[in-house]
Each structure stands twice: as C-alpha cells, then as structure tokens.
Design a protein around this motif. Structure first.
Motif, PDB file in Angstrom:
ATOM      1  N   SER A 191       0.726  -1.217   0.057  1.00  0.00           N
ATOM      2  CA  SER A 191      -0.049   0.009   0.018  1.00  0.00           C
ATOM      3  C   SER A 191       0.972   1.188  -0.094  1.00  0.00           C
ATOM      4  CB  SER A 191      -0.815   0.045   1.218  1.00  0.00           C
ATOM      5  OG  SER A 191      -0.134  -0.007   2.461  1.00  0.00           O
ATOM      6  N   THR A 192       2.141   1.130   0.395  1.00  0.00           N
ATOM      7  CA  THR A 192       2.991   2.295   0.311  1.00  0.00           C
ATOM      8  C   THR A 192       3.860   2.598  -0.993  1.00  0.00           C
ATOM      9  OG1 THR A 192       4.615   1.228   1.985  1.00  0.00           O
ATOM     10  CG2 THR A 192       3.025   2.676   2.637  1.00  0.00           C
ATOM     11  N   ARG A 196       1.017   2.697  -6.148  1.00  0.00           N
ATOM     12  CA  ARG A 196      -0.346   2.153  -5.310  1.00  0.00           C
ATOM     13  C   ARG A 196      -0.621   3.419  -4.646  1.00  0.00           C
ATOM     14  NH1 ARG A 196      -2.299  -2.596  -2.950  1.00  0.00           N
ATOM     15  NH2 ARG A 196      -4.356  -1.747  -1.901  1.00  0.00           N
ATOM     16  N   LEU A 197       0.195   4.196  -3.968  1.00  0.00           N
ATOM     17  CA  LEU A 197      -0.307   5.249  -3.194  1.00  0.00           C
ATOM     18  C   LEU A 197      -0.444   6.581  -4.030  1.00  0.00           C
ATOM     19  CD1 LEU A 197      -0.587   6.256  -0.120  1.00  0.00           C
ATOM     20  CD2 LEU A 197       1.852   6.951  -0.478  1.00  0.00           C
ATOM     21  N   TYR A 204      -7.727   1.858   5.938  1.00  0.00           N
ATOM     22  CA  TYR A 204      -6.911   0.729   6.201  1.00  0.00           C
ATOM     23  C   TYR A 204      -7.238   0.136   7.730  1.00  0.00           C
ATOM     24  CZ  TYR A 204      -3.175   3.384   8.476  1.00  0.00           C
ATOM     25  OH  TYR A 204      -2.495   4.297   9.425  1.00  0.00           O
TER      26      TYR A 204
END
Length: 346
Positions: A191-192, A196-197, A204
């Motif tokens: 997610s980081t 993606r970010l 979350y």
C-alpha cells in the motif's frame, strides 16, 4: 547549566531522524550519540543528505550511545524497547520510548493488539504516558516515558475538554483519521509503493488498528468511564501530517458557542494547542514541521452531534517534537524550548 546529553536509538528511521533534527536545534542539548543497526558505522548525513555539513555523526552501537547519554530516546518497532529501558533504568538515565511498548497500562491489551508479552513487568510500574497537556505532573518525575502514538495524540487533544464535561455518549464515538505515509515508517508494503499510493486515498485496518486501546485508555482516564470508539485510519498520498475528524453525540442540547468557550478555557495555558476561531477548520497544511495541534469545533445542530477536527504534524507533535516536550518537562526546561517553530503558510 550543563547541557543535557541526548542519545537516539533507531535514528535511521523517519521518526528517529526527525528527532535528531530537532534535538540538534535545541539550545540546551548536546547530541551525544545516535544508533542504527542497519547502518552501523555510516554517517547519518550519508543516509539523509539534508544533514550534510550540519550533522556528521556516525551510527554507533546501542551500549555506546546509552553510556554517553543522560536521556535516551528509542524510536523502534514494538517489542524492542524494554531491554533498552532496563539498561537505562539500571544506570539512572531517563528513557523516552517513541514506540508502543510503554503506552498501555494493561498487559492483556498489549498481548491482544501487539501479540507480545511484557518482558520486564516491573518497568511498566515506573512508566508514565507522556501526553504533556494531560499528564504533565506525572512526567515531571518519570524515569520511563511512553511517548503517545500520532493518531492518539491528535484524537485525545481534540476530545479532552469534551470528556471532562461529561456531555456526550462515551460509547458512541466515531473517529476518522487521515495520515501521511511517514506514519507507517520506512518499511515498504504494497500500500505504500508509489504506484499504489499516488493519487489514491483509502482506509486501512478498519476497526482493527493497534492504536484503538491506547485511545480508549486515555479517554477513559479523562472521563472516569469505559469508552468505546469506532476508529478508522486512512492513508494520504503525502509525506506528513494527520487530520482527525471526530463525531460525538451530545446527551443534551448544547450550542457550539458554549462548547467553544469551554475549549478556550481548557487550553488557555497550553502553548502547543491552538483552538481555532469558530468558522475555521483545522488544516494539516498549516502544521508542517511544528509541534502544534490545531483543534476546530463544529456542530450538527439538527442531530445534536458535535464534530471536532484536529491537525498535527505526525513526525513532530506526533513523535519527535512531543518526545522533546516530554524531555523539557522532565529536566525542568521551558516546555517550548527548541520547539518554537512557526508553521509555514504554503
């Protein structure tokens, strides 16, 4: 007066590096040593070029840093701070933990949310929770201080006056918080990663974030009752900052003007909490690189629902700055010393 010798364990992480930056600017601190297992022997300026020709300290072994320091800060993942606290306690040195190991009073909560047991139970009897605006007197004589989490700081400071007034349903608190990515540390996750970010915004750990028991513990101490929250954090595609939006149902009719007067009174002597004028909204843009917490008050009159918004810099008031604020209190310095940064306007 002799300067305090400060050491930082875990100085290569985001919070640790920010702490080094702030300690270097403190007029009564000598940065005695810094540690990183991953970068042992390298200079911090090699890792963070912003320190080039300003801070050229090399990363040393933990024991070397502890030996040279009067106060030791640890910025490490949970489960790693207790052995360091034990060493500092035996040597009569103040230990300030930026991790989670000394935040919770109840070991059962730590076991449930962090899946570990206390290694040194006797140390937890000495530890105090280091949220200065709410527990200042405890901090003044503490040898082990658990620095609060970033989300809990933004939430507790927003809610503290309300909890004292006893005018809301403590079992019906809904909290949405949004944080920059530095809050998740340097370790990468799916997610980081940038693709993606970037241009993304999503919650979350919905209803299952580890800061939940810490938030409930602090709020419960303030009102003397059991508190239950629904807490949902979100990840913003920015480097730093937290905005928390909190919804509380009033038990009786109340007007926002009355509530505002109570907030202004509660924080009248707190240099780092700014209660914004009615009609203004707390905004993380105006908190960057400072130790302030801005709080704004709003009212959904139709539903008698109080809406609070708070904003902090998660790396300063939510981590390194608050740790220095705790150090100042513990060693008898003015609380604002080394922390009087004016927020940038853009």
């Amino acid at each position: 007066m002799k300067k305090i010798r400060a050491g930082v364990i875990g100085a290569s992480g985001y919070a640790g590096a920010e702490l080094v930056r702030l300690l270097w600017m403190h007029p009564e601190v000598e940065l005695a040593g810094i540690n990183s297992k991953s970068y042992l022997g390298q200079k911090i300026a090699d890792l963070y070029p912003s320190f080039y020709q300003i801070i050229d300290l090399p990363f040393e072994e933990e024991d070397s840093v502890i030996a040279k320091s009067d106060v030791v800060f640890a910025s490490l993942p949970h489960g790693l701070s207790e052995p360091l606290a034990k060493k500092c306690d035996a040597l009569g040195k103040v230990f300030i933990d930026l991790g989670a190991d000394f935040r919770l009073d109840n070991e059962a909560d730590y076991q449930e949310w962090y899946h570990l047991q206390y290694q040194e139970p006797q140390l937890h009897k000495k530890a105090v929770y280091g949220l200065p605006e709410l527990f200042r007197e405890d901090i003044k004589t503490a040898s082990i201080i658990g620095n609060p989490g970033c989300y809990p700081t933004s939430i507790a400071l927003a809610l503290a006056p309300l909890m004292k007034l006893d005018i809301i349903h403590e079992q019906h608190l809904i909290i949405d918080s949004k944080s920059g990515t530095t809050g998740s540390g340097k370790g990468l996750s799916d997610s980081t990663h940038f693709p993606r970010l970037n241009e993304s915004f999503a919650p979350y750990k919905i209803g299952a974030h580890r800061h939940t028991p810490e938030i409930e513990q602090t709020l419960g101490k303030l009102c003397g009752k059991d508190v239950s929250i629904s807490f949902t954090p979100h990840l913003l595609p920015i480097n730093r900052g937290i905005v928390s939006t909190i919804y509380a149902d009033a038990t009786d009719e109340i007007h926002v003007e009355e509530l505002y007067a109570q907030y202004v009174k509660f924080y009248a002597n707190e240099p780092f909490v700014r209660v914004l004028p009615l009609g203004k909204t707390a905004d993380l843009k105006y908190m960057k690189y400072t130790n302030y917490c801005d709080v704004s008050l709003h009212m959904d009159e139709r539903n008698q629902r109080i809406i609070l918004v708070s904003a902090i810099d998660n790396m300063v008031k939510g981590a390194g700055g608050q740790a220095i604020q705790n150090m100042n209190i513990r060693f008898g310095y003015p609380e604002t010393m080394g922390l009087s940064m004016v927020p940038a306007s853009f």
